[in-house]
Every structure is written in structure tokens, then in C-alpha cells.
Design an enzyme around this catalytic site. Sequence first.
Site, PDB file in Angstrom:
ATOM      1  N   CYS A  78       0.838  -1.199   0.000  1.00  0.00           N
ATOM      2  CA  CYS A  78       0.000   0.000   0.000  1.00  0.00           C
ATOM      3  C   CYS A  78       0.873   1.250   0.000  1.00  0.00           C
ATOM      4  CB  CYS A  78      -0.985  -0.052   1.169  1.00  0.00           C
ATOM      5  SG  CYS A  78      -2.393   1.047   0.947  1.00  0.00           S
ATOM      6  N   HIS A  86      -3.342  -5.688   1.082  1.00  0.00           N
ATOM      7  CA  HIS A  86      -2.666  -5.877   2.369  1.00  0.00           C
ATOM      8  C   HIS A  86      -2.627  -7.349   2.768  1.00  0.00           C
ATOM      9  CE1 HIS A  86      -2.403  -1.679   3.888  1.00  0.00           C
ATOM     10  NE2 HIS A  86      -3.411  -1.475   3.066  1.00  0.00           N
ATOM     11  N   GLU A 121      -0.903  -8.673   5.027  1.00  0.00           N
ATOM     12  CA  GLU A 121      -0.766  -8.785   6.490  1.00  0.00           C
ATOM     13  C   GLU A 121      -2.115  -8.692   7.194  1.00  0.00           C
ATOM     14  OE1 GLU A 121      -0.262  -6.105   4.803  1.00  0.00           O
ATOM     15  OE2 GLU A 121      -0.819  -4.329   5.970  1.00  0.00           O
TER      16      GLU A 121
END
Lengths: 76, 221
Positions: free
Chosen positions: B87, B195, B197
Site C-alpha cells: 500500500c 494488504h 498482512e
Amino acid sequence: MKVEVFVTLKPGVLDPQGRAITHALHGLGFAGVEDVRAGRYLTLDVADGTTEAEVREMCQQLLANTVIENFRISGI
Amino acid sequence: MRSAVIVFPGSNCDRDMARAIELVSGHAPQMVWHKDSELPAGTDFIALPGGFSYGDYLRSGAMAARSPIMRAVIDAAARGTPVLGVCNGFQVLTEAGLLPGALMRNAGLHFLCKDAPLRVENSQSIFTSGYGAGEELAIPIAHHDGNYAADADTLDMLEGEGRIAFRYRSDVNGSARNIAGVLNTAGNVLGMMPHPERAVETAHGNLDGLRLFQGLLGVLA
């Protein structure tokens, strides 16, 4: 000494903000607006004697992203 | 293994990234402040997290890309150290010149926050080896400036060299050729808007990001 820098999107790079502004102007009745390109205007207060080459370097290293933007320097 | 998560003023996914790395590798990464000029000795993986570094002033990622730590990141990348930018981290990587192209305002002008359907375009990279070629995933996105732009020659080069790691399965933000993530020439730098994560634990409701970390950290372990 004041130097002006104009940063604009390169021709051909799609400008979503410019397009939204165009639509908004149409909504206000300005039917004759065909296109708007949004850019960035910066004024730099620099030491006397600063050269255009130095400002150009500032543009290339930081003020403009030359992948998508052009810049124009004025006042020097 | 020793990993480092770079923290800029305005980063807000740095702890999510650290948690994902620790969850998968068993080792907590070093959190490295942007004003540091060196990475911890022996760093063998660098993550640039999401967020709004420097308030997105000037352009997203522009200020962060010129911060002191980035010289060390650029040097490490040149030596082959894997670098993952997610990002805002992707925006920083393009601004730093480690990846081609630029990330512009989303074509629809809205901030987008949702699961993005993706396809794995290259499953041979160190980042994507945990996935199958052409595998379909959904990974969360949360961005305003994710509209990937590059000139046609650059896009053709990325396609020809297999450097498009992930693509959106349909138009999400106006990105050229639906590009969601790209690799550098050497394959050790990946930037992606989604994302991973945020998709590594059952509580996330989505585990599609897990194999990115497992594949990468497995290679490095």
C-alpha cells in the site's frame, strides 16, 4: 527571490480529479467546458543567485514525479 | 532470520506487518525509524508498511521515499535483500525508483476499503512461491491512491518479463492492465496495494495473505 513551479500531469495520463471537476462544472451549467486538468502550483522562496538548473534539479528529485508529471519553472 | 519493518511518521500498518512476520517466522522484526540511516546488521528482509506517511503531502510516498533510511533500503535492495512494500509502502517504492510506474488517485476518486479479488500472475517469485500460477485470491485493499500508471512500453516490459505479481480480477481503481502488484527486474522487490498482512489469522476472516509470508519467510529461514 520567489520562484514559481507548475506541476502538471503529462498529456495522455488520465486525470480522475480533472474529470470530476469537468463534471462538476457541467453540473453548474458550464456546458462549454470540454476538459479540465488539475495540477499543483508551488512558490519557492529561494536565496538570490539560485539558478534555474538548481530549481530544475529540485523538480526532478522531489517536486514532480516525472513518471507522470511535467513541470514548468517561472520567475528565474 | 532478521527482518526489519520501516516506520515513517504516519505509517499505520507497521504493527500489523510486524505481527504477520512474527506469526509466520517466529521472530519479531526490528522496527526501524525513518530517521535512522542504517538497517540493523544482518537484516535479510525489509517491509515497508501501509499508512499515510507524512500525511501524503506532495504525493503519496514522496516524502518518505527521500527519508534517510531509504538510502539504506535502496542499497540493501541492490544487494538482493527482499523488500516488500504494501500500500503506502508500494507508493514509497515507486517514488524511490525501486519499482517503475506511479500510483495515482483511484479512478472513481473514492477511498476503497474492501476485499479485492486478485489473480496470482507470477507464482515463481520469492514472494509468491506459496501460491499456484493463476490462483485466485481475495486480499483486503484500503487506499485512495492505488491507480497504477506507467507508459505503454513499461507495461509491456512488465508483462513480458513476468513482473506483474498480482492482478485485480476486474477493474477496481483504474489501474493500468488491472495491476495490483509488481516486481523489480531482479525479483527481490515487490510492491502491492492489497494488504496480505490483514489476511493471516482466522480472526481476520481471511487467510489468503498467509502464504505470501510463509513462502517468503520459508525461503529466508
